[in-house]
Design an enzyme around this catalytic site. Sequence first.
Site, PDB file in Angstrom:
ATOM      1  CG  HIS A   1      -2.083   0.896   1.124  1.00 47.88           C
ATOM      2  ND1 HIS A   1      -3.092   0.718   0.210  1.00 47.88           N
ATOM      3  CD2 HIS A   1      -2.418   2.004   1.831  1.00 47.88           C
ATOM      4  CE1 HIS A   1      -3.994   1.681   0.352  1.00 47.88           C
ATOM      5  NE2 HIS A   1      -3.619   2.461   1.337  1.00 47.88           N
TER       6      HIS A   1
ATOM      7  CE  LYS B   1      -7.226   8.871   1.010  1.00 48.44           C
ATOM      8  NZ  LYS B   1      -7.709   9.374   2.304  1.00 48.44           N
TER       9      LYS B   1
ATOM     10  CE  LYS C   1      -3.606   7.435   1.052  1.00 43.23           C
ATOM     11  NZ  LYS C   1      -3.638   8.456   2.105  1.00 43.23           N
TER      12      LYS C   1
ATOM     13  CG  ASP D   1      -4.565  11.726   1.213  1.00 46.79           C
ATOM     14  OD1 ASP D   1      -4.935  11.002   2.150  1.00 46.79           O
ATOM     15  OD2 ASP D   1      -3.947  12.805   1.374  1.00 46.79           O
TER      16      ASP D   1
ATOM     17  CD  GLU E   1      -7.578  12.722   2.432  1.00 47.08           C
ATOM     18  OE1 GLU E   1      -8.151  12.074   1.532  1.00 47.08           O
ATOM     19  OE2 GLU E   1      -7.363  12.254   3.562  1.00 47.08           O
TER      20      GLU E   1
ATOM     21  CG  ASP F   1      -6.189  13.175   6.757  1.00 44.67           C
ATOM     22  OD1 ASP F   1      -5.778  12.227   6.083  1.00 44.67           O
ATOM     23  OD2 ASP F   1      -6.384  13.087   7.980  1.00 44.67           O
TER      24      ASP F   1
ATOM     25  CE  LYS G   1      -7.795  10.199   8.140  1.00 48.56           C
ATOM     26  NZ  LYS G   1      -6.388   9.968   7.745  1.00 48.56           N
TER      27      LYS G   1
ATOM     28  CD  GLU H   1     -10.141   7.752   3.999  1.00 51.84           C
ATOM     29  OE1 GLU H   1      -9.848   7.976   2.817  1.00 51.84           O
ATOM     30  OE2 GLU H   1      -9.449   8.162   4.949  1.00 51.84           O
TER      31      GLU H   1
END
Length: 385
Positions: free
Chosen positions: A20, A166, A168, A197, A223, A248, A272, A326
Site C-alpha cells: 500500500h 481515492k 495516493k 490524497d 486531500e 486531514d 477521524k 473510506e
Amino acid sequence: MATIVEIDTYIVDIPTIRPHVLAMATMHHQSIVLVRLRDSDGIEGIGEGTTIGGLSYGEESPEGIKLAIDTYIAPVLETCDPSQVGAAMAKIGKSVFGNHLAKCAVETALLDLAGKRLGVPVSTLIGGGAIRDRLPVAWTLASGDTARDIEEAERVLAERRHNIFKLKIGKRDVRADVAHVAAIKRAVGDRGSVRVDVNQNWSEAQADLGMKLLEEAGVDLVEQPVARHDHAAMARLSAKHVVPLMADEALHGPADAFAIAACGGARVFAVKIAQSGGLLPAHAVATIAQAGGVGLYGGTMLEGGVGTAASAHVFATLPSLAWGTELFGPLLLTEDILAEPLRYADFHLSVPTGPGLGIALDEDRVAFHRRDRRSPTLHVVAGRG
Ligand SMILES: O=C(O)/C=C\C=C/C(=O)O
Ligand SMILES: [Mn+2]
C-alpha cells in the site's frame, strides 16, 4: 460503582493484501493496537488505536500507543467509573497530553463497555443516535502501478463494492502524478468519483499547479495537499481553486477544526476518530464543520474491524456526510480480526447494530497474531480481578 479490573493492551500485526504505497510510507502489514477492558461486573469493552507506517504518518507509533496506555492511562483509568465515559476521558486528559490515538483506543473501549452495560449501540451514546444504517465506502488505489490500479478499480466496480476512488499521490513530479490520476479517471469515467490524497507532500506552488491540472482531469477532491500547519496556504489554495481542498493531517480535534473552518482553510474535513482523540471529540469536529458550512467525509487510519466499527457508529449519527467515508481498512488486510466480519455490499458498509460496538474479536486469530503471544502482558489491577 463498577470499576475496571483488567486492562490488556497488545499489538496485532496483519499483512496487507498488496503493498500500500503512500507518499510517506509503503505498507506491507498493519500493526493494530487493541485495548481490552474488563469491569468488576465482568463486562468487557474493546478499542483500537492504529496508525500508518510506524512514525512516518503522525506522532504516535503502535509501540508508543501501547506504552502510553499501559504506563500513563491505565493507572488513571483504574480510579474511574467506566460507565461515565466523558468523566473518565476528562480525568485522563488532566495527566495525559496529546496521545490522541491512545486516548481514542481507551475511549472506544469505554464506549463499547458502556453500550453493552446499557444494551444499546455506541451510536446511541453519541449525538442522539444513528440516522443512517449504512455508509458509502471509498477504496484507495495505491499499488504504485497505474495499470494495476485500473484493474483493481474495474474489479471492485464489477463487485459493486466501491465506486468512489481515492488515489495516493505526492511522491512523483506533479505532472507525472496528474498523468497517473488522469489515466485512472479516463478508465473509470462517470462510473465513479476520483479523489486524490497528497499527504502533505506538495509545496504551495506545486499544489497550485497540481490542483489546477487535477481539476481539468475531472478529480472531485484534493486531500491535504500541503503541510498540516500551513493553514494560510490551505486557505489561499481553497479560495483559488474550484476543486475542494479537504483537511486531514491538519485536523487533530475540535480546536484545529475551529481554526481551519474560521480561516477558510478547507471546504471539506476528513473526520477521524483517531486523530480527534476519540468518538466524542470526532463528533465535535463534525459539529464545528456543519456550523461552518464545511463538508464531511469519514476518514480512516486503516484500522482493523474494531476501529472501523467505532468510526461507523459515530459517522452514522452525522446529519450530513456529503463525501461518504473510506472505512475499508479490514478489506486491505489478509485476515479479519472479528468473529463476524463487517458487512460490505452494494457500495456500502452496514453499521453494526448490537450493543456497544456490536462486534466481537476472533479470539484464536487475535491470539495467534498478537505480537507478544509468547509473553502476554496482562495488567491485572492490584487487589482486583
Ligand atoms: O491510505 C489509505 O488508503 C487511506 C487513508 C489513510 C490515511 C490518509 O487518509 O491520509
Ligand atoms: Mn489523508
